[in-house]
Scaffold this motif. Sequence first.
Motif, PDB file in Angstrom:
ATOM      1  N   ARG A   1       0.849  -1.192   0.000  1.00  0.00           N
ATOM      2  CA  ARG A   1       0.000   0.000   0.000  1.00  0.00           C
ATOM      3  C   ARG A   1       0.884   1.242   0.000  1.00  0.00           C
ATOM      4  O   ARG A   1       2.021   1.231   0.478  1.00  0.00           O
ATOM      5  CB  ARG A   1      -0.906   0.018   1.231  1.00  0.00           C
ATOM      6  N   TYR A   2       0.336   2.304  -0.508  1.00  0.00           N
ATOM      7  CA  TYR A   2       1.010   3.604  -0.503  1.00  0.00           C
ATOM      8  C   TYR A   2       0.772   4.237   0.860  1.00  0.00           C
ATOM      9  O   TYR A   2      -0.372   4.413   1.274  1.00  0.00           O
ATOM     10  CB  TYR A   2       0.460   4.482  -1.617  1.00  0.00           C
ATOM     11  N   ALA A   3       1.850   4.553   1.555  1.00  0.00           N
ATOM     12  CA  ALA A   3       1.718   5.103   2.906  1.00  0.00           C
ATOM     13  C   ALA A   3       0.815   6.335   2.903  1.00  0.00           C
ATOM     14  O   ALA A   3       0.991   7.262   2.110  1.00  0.00           O
ATOM     15  CB  ALA A   3       3.099   5.468   3.460  1.00  0.00           C
TER      16      ALA A   3
ATOM     17  N   GLU B   1      -4.863   4.602   1.823  1.00  0.00           N
ATOM     18  CA  GLU B   1      -5.361   3.238   1.890  1.00  0.00           C
ATOM     19  C   GLU B   1      -5.939   2.800   0.549  1.00  0.00           C
ATOM     20  O   GLU B   1      -6.696   3.526  -0.092  1.00  0.00           O
ATOM     21  CB  GLU B   1      -6.429   3.129   2.977  1.00  0.00           C
ATOM     22  N   GLY B   2      -5.565   1.599   0.104  1.00  0.00           N
ATOM     23  CA  GLY B   2      -6.116   1.048  -1.121  1.00  0.00           C
ATOM     24  C   GLY B   2      -5.389   1.458  -2.385  1.00  0.00           C
ATOM     25  O   GLY B   2      -5.767   1.028  -3.469  1.00  0.00           O
ATOM     26  N   SER B   3      -4.353   2.293  -2.271  1.00  0.00           N
ATOM     27  CA  SER B   3      -3.623   2.722  -3.458  1.00  0.00           C
ATOM     28  C   SER B   3      -2.201   2.196  -3.425  1.00  0.00           C
ATOM     29  O   SER B   3      -1.699   1.778  -2.378  1.00  0.00           O
ATOM     30  CB  SER B   3      -3.593   4.255  -3.560  1.00  0.00           C
ATOM     31  N   VAL B   4      -1.547   2.213  -4.576  1.00  0.00           N
ATOM     32  CA  VAL B   4      -0.178   1.720  -4.728  1.00  0.00           C
ATOM     33  C   VAL B   4       0.700   2.874  -5.170  1.00  0.00           C
ATOM     34  O   VAL B   4       0.284   3.715  -5.981  1.00  0.00           O
ATOM     35  CB  VAL B   4      -0.117   0.574  -5.759  1.00  0.00           C
ATOM     36  N   HIS B   5       1.893   2.937  -4.633  1.00  0.00           N
ATOM     37  CA  HIS B   5       2.835   3.977  -5.026  1.00  0.00           C
ATOM     38  C   HIS B   5       3.072   3.911  -6.534  1.00  0.00           C
ATOM     39  O   HIS B   5       3.157   2.837  -7.121  1.00  0.00           O
ATOM     40  CB  HIS B   5       4.154   3.789  -4.270  1.00  0.00           C
ATOM     41  N   ARG B   6       3.190   5.077  -7.151  1.00  0.00           N
ATOM     42  CA  ARG B   6       3.366   5.139  -8.607  1.00  0.00           C
ATOM     43  C   ARG B   6       4.572   4.327  -9.056  1.00  0.00           C
ATOM     44  O   ARG B   6       4.510   3.599 -10.057  1.00  0.00           O
ATOM     45  CB  ARG B   6       3.533   6.607  -9.026  1.00  0.00           C
TER      46      ARG B   6
ATOM     47  N   VAL C   1      -3.220  -9.267  -5.907  1.00  0.00           N
ATOM     48  CA  VAL C   1      -3.907  -9.227  -4.623  1.00  0.00           C
ATOM     49  C   VAL C   1      -3.193  -8.229  -3.724  1.00  0.00           C
ATOM     50  O   VAL C   1      -1.975  -8.044  -3.824  1.00  0.00           O
ATOM     51  CB  VAL C   1      -3.961 -10.609  -3.944  1.00  0.00           C
ATOM     52  N   THR C   2      -3.932  -7.581  -2.837  1.00  0.00           N
ATOM     53  CA  THR C   2      -3.324  -6.665  -1.894  1.00  0.00           C
ATOM     54  C   THR C   2      -2.712  -7.443  -0.741  1.00  0.00           C
ATOM     55  O   THR C   2      -3.117  -8.567  -0.437  1.00  0.00           O
ATOM     56  CB  THR C   2      -4.363  -5.667  -1.356  1.00  0.00           C
ATOM     57  N   HIS C   3      -1.739  -6.833  -0.111  1.00  0.00           N
ATOM     58  CA  HIS C   3      -0.943  -7.525   0.904  1.00  0.00           C
ATOM     59  C   HIS C   3      -1.782  -8.031   2.071  1.00  0.00           C
ATOM     60  O   HIS C   3      -1.450  -9.042   2.692  1.00  0.00           O
ATOM     61  CB  HIS C   3       0.133  -6.575   1.428  1.00  0.00           C
TER      62      HIS C   3
ATOM     63  N   GLY D   1       7.546  -4.764  -1.852  1.00  0.00           N
ATOM     64  CA  GLY D   1       7.418  -3.743  -0.813  1.00  0.00           C
ATOM     65  C   GLY D   1       8.047  -4.149   0.494  1.00  0.00           C
ATOM     66  O   GLY D   1       8.228  -5.337   0.777  1.00  0.00           O
ATOM     67  N   GLY D   2       8.385  -3.162   1.312  1.00  0.00           N
ATOM     68  CA  GLY D   2       8.976  -3.423   2.611  1.00  0.00           C
ATOM     69  C   GLY D   2       7.931  -3.818   3.638  1.00  0.00           C
ATOM     70  O   GLY D   2       6.721  -3.726   3.396  1.00  0.00           O
ATOM     71  N   PRO D   3       8.365  -4.249   4.824  1.00  0.00           N
ATOM     72  CA  PRO D   3       7.430  -4.745   5.842  1.00  0.00           C
ATOM     73  C   PRO D   3       6.513  -3.680   6.420  1.00  0.00           C
ATOM     74  O   PRO D   3       5.480  -4.006   6.995  1.00  0.00           O
ATOM     75  CB  PRO D   3       8.362  -5.324   6.917  1.00  0.00           C
ATOM     76  N   THR D   4       6.867  -2.403   6.294  1.00  0.00           N
ATOM     77  CA  THR D   4       5.990  -1.361   6.821  1.00  0.00           C
ATOM     78  C   THR D   4       4.755  -1.163   5.956  1.00  0.00           C
ATOM     79  O   THR D   4       3.712  -0.737   6.456  1.00  0.00           O
ATOM     80  CB  THR D   4       6.740  -0.022   6.928  1.00  0.00           C
TER      81      THR D   4
END
Length: 247
Positions: free
Chosen positions: A55-57, A60-65, A88-90, A106-109
């Motif tokens: 997810r994009y920090a 919610e529900g979006s992905v970083h470009r 699928v989302t994480h 993506g990283g664990p955060t």
Amino acid sequence: MTDDVRNIVLGVIAAGISASLGWLARTYLWRRGLRRKQAFFGLPTNSECLLVVNRYAGAEGSVHRIDAFALLELSALIKGCGANAQIVTHDTAQQGFGERTEFCVGGPTSNQRMAAHLRTLLPGVRINVEQDPGPDRVAFQVGSERYRMEPGTAEYVLLARLTGGQDSRPVFLFCGQRAITNQAATRYVARNHDKLRRKHGNKSFCLLLKVVNSQAYGPDVVELIGDVTREAQAPTPSTPASHRAGS
């Protein structure tokens, strides 16, 4: 039939045979290369795989470009193997691993699935997930070595291929300190999968990559710091971590 006509006919036949043999040889080599690529990624023709997105920090529900660019790199690779991807989302990928190839970005955060994989499959890896600013923010510790991020100058990413057994499909992890490093790792595996296959076969491995001067070169300039498979798969030592110069 004169000798000249006979020579022309024989020449045409010979050219046709040579072209056919050349086409057969190229087809054989292409198919062999495709089979090896499919075996490395665990992607037989018409098979299904998972693309697990983070997810994009703060959104919610979006992905970083830039993570979207990483997914495009992987999608092209999957299509090249003749396979199909399910995105699928994480936080909805609640299933085991080994039945289908999985690409986790993506990283664990920002990716709960990645955090679970690190705990289960790479217990020797520790990532500072504290949000407070400081030199150790998102720093990697692999075994006894620590790798600090210098934004835009020196950033690190783990690229791993992990399997649970001989017949299980692999899990690929692209775990970076920033989104640009995730894309760098996906581009690295897309460009170097044949070299990685020759070196590691279809076994598990974990590589530490360094993305150099991303503010100028984007995800294109990547250095292989080393194969950290043994350190990453062993429990983290309790002794204080040493600091690698320049990291």
